[in-house]
Design a protein around this motif. Structure first.
Motif, PDB file in Angstrom:
ATOM      1  N   ALA A  13       0.831  -1.206   0.000  1.00 41.41           N
ATOM      2  CA  ALA A  13       0.000   0.000   0.000  1.00 41.41           C
ATOM      3  C   ALA A  13       0.864   1.253   0.000  1.00 41.41           C
ATOM      4  O   ALA A  13       0.591   2.217  -0.717  1.00 41.41           O
ATOM      5  CB  ALA A  13      -0.935  -0.007   1.202  1.00 41.41           C
ATOM      6  N   TYR A  14       1.925   1.253   0.773  1.00 41.29           N
ATOM      7  CA  TYR A  14       2.830   2.398   0.839  1.00 41.29           C
ATOM      8  C   TYR A  14       3.515   2.617  -0.508  1.00 41.29           C
ATOM      9  O   TYR A  14       3.614   3.746  -0.998  1.00 41.29           O
ATOM     10  CB  TYR A  14       3.872   2.171   1.940  1.00 41.29           C
ATOM     11  CG  TYR A  14       4.914   3.263   2.034  1.00 41.29           C
ATOM     12  CD1 TYR A  14       4.602   4.494   2.574  1.00 41.29           C
ATOM     13  CD2 TYR A  14       6.213   3.052   1.570  1.00 41.29           C
ATOM     14  CE1 TYR A  14       5.544   5.496   2.661  1.00 41.29           C
ATOM     15  CE2 TYR A  14       7.167   4.044   1.645  1.00 41.29           C
ATOM     16  CZ  TYR A  14       6.831   5.265   2.191  1.00 41.29           C
ATOM     17  OH  TYR A  14       7.771   6.256   2.267  1.00 41.29           O
ATOM     18  N   THR A  15       3.971   1.536  -1.128  1.00 41.58           N
ATOM     19  CA  THR A  15       4.646   1.631  -2.429  1.00 41.58           C
ATOM     20  C   THR A  15       3.694   2.158  -3.496  1.00 41.58           C
ATOM     21  O   THR A  15       4.064   3.024  -4.290  1.00 41.58           O
ATOM     22  CB  THR A  15       5.188   0.244  -2.842  1.00 41.58           C
ATOM     23  OG1 THR A  15       6.047  -0.229  -1.812  1.00 41.58           O
ATOM     24  CG2 THR A  15       5.956   0.314  -4.135  1.00 41.58           C
ATOM     25  N   GLU A  16       2.468   1.665  -3.508  1.00 40.82           N
ATOM     26  CA  GLU A  16       1.483   2.142  -4.486  1.00 40.82           C
ATOM     27  C   GLU A  16       1.144   3.612  -4.261  1.00 40.82           C
ATOM     28  O   GLU A  16       0.935   4.355  -5.216  1.00 40.82           O
ATOM     29  CB  GLU A  16       0.236   1.279  -4.432  1.00 40.82           C
ATOM     30  CG  GLU A  16       0.431  -0.101  -5.025  1.00 40.82           C
ATOM     31  CD  GLU A  16      -0.823  -0.956  -4.962  1.00 40.82           C
ATOM     32  OE1 GLU A  16      -1.872  -0.444  -4.509  1.00 40.82           O
ATOM     33  OE2 GLU A  16      -0.742  -2.121  -5.367  1.00 40.82           O
ATOM     34  N   ALA A  17       1.092   4.030  -3.027  1.00 45.87           N
ATOM     35  CA  ALA A  17       0.811   5.439  -2.727  1.00 45.87           C
ATOM     36  C   ALA A  17       1.926   6.328  -3.254  1.00 45.87           C
ATOM     37  O   ALA A  17       1.673   7.410  -3.793  1.00 45.87           O
ATOM     38  CB  ALA A  17       0.626   5.637  -1.228  1.00 45.87           C
ATOM     39  N   GLN A  18       3.163   5.884  -3.108  1.00 43.84           N
ATOM     40  CA  GLN A  18       4.284   6.664  -3.621  1.00 43.84           C
ATOM     41  C   GLN A  18       4.244   6.727  -5.142  1.00 43.84           C
ATOM     42  O   GLN A  18       4.529   7.763  -5.741  1.00 43.84           O
ATOM     43  CB  GLN A  18       5.612   6.088  -3.147  1.00 43.84           C
ATOM     44  CG  GLN A  18       5.915   6.388  -1.704  1.00 43.84           C
ATOM     45  CD  GLN A  18       7.278   5.865  -1.298  1.00 43.84           C
ATOM     46  OE1 GLN A  18       7.817   4.950  -1.900  1.00 43.84           O
ATOM     47  NE2 GLN A  18       7.841   6.471  -0.268  1.00 43.84           N
ATOM     48  N   GLU A  19       3.903   5.607  -5.791  1.00 43.26           N
ATOM     49  CA  GLU A  19       3.801   5.587  -7.249  1.00 43.26           C
ATOM     50  C   GLU A  19       2.690   6.517  -7.727  1.00 43.26           C
ATOM     51  O   GLU A  19       2.851   7.220  -8.715  1.00 43.26           O
ATOM     52  CB  GLU A  19       3.564   4.165  -7.736  1.00 43.26           C
ATOM     53  CG  GLU A  19       4.764   3.257  -7.593  1.00 43.26           C
ATOM     54  CD  GLU A  19       4.456   1.807  -7.954  1.00 43.26           C
ATOM     55  OE1 GLU A  19       3.310   1.527  -8.374  1.00 43.26           O
ATOM     56  OE2 GLU A  19       5.355   0.974  -7.806  1.00 43.26           O
TER      57      GLU A  19
END
Length: 78
Positions: A13-19
């Motif tokens: 979820a954190y990685t997708e938010a950054q993307e």
């Protein structure tokens, strides 16, 4: 195992938010660049039209016609 699964979901979820944030920034930058390019081209086109021979001839025709009308009205009032 449950804690590892929760940590993995949080990491995804954190990685997708950054993307998503990076994508938003990229789109914003592209729109800003498009706006600047469009404004520059519009100004250039307007300047070209304003200084064209057609525009100058049109302004001269309107000025001449207005002066003729003004003269005729002055003659009618005198």
């Amino acid at each position: 195992y449950l804690a590892v699964a929760v940590l993995m979901l949080a990491f995804v979820a954190y990685t997708e938010a950054q993307e998503a944030d990076a994508t938003y920034t990229k789109i914003r930058d592209q729109l800003t660049e498009f706006g600047k390019t469009f404004a520059e081209k519009a100004k250039s086109t307007f300047d070209t039209i304003q200084t064209s021979e057609f525009a100058e001839n049109t302004r001269n025709w309107f000025t001449s016609t207005f002066d003729k009308l003004k003269t005729k009205f002055d003659e009618m009032n005198n």
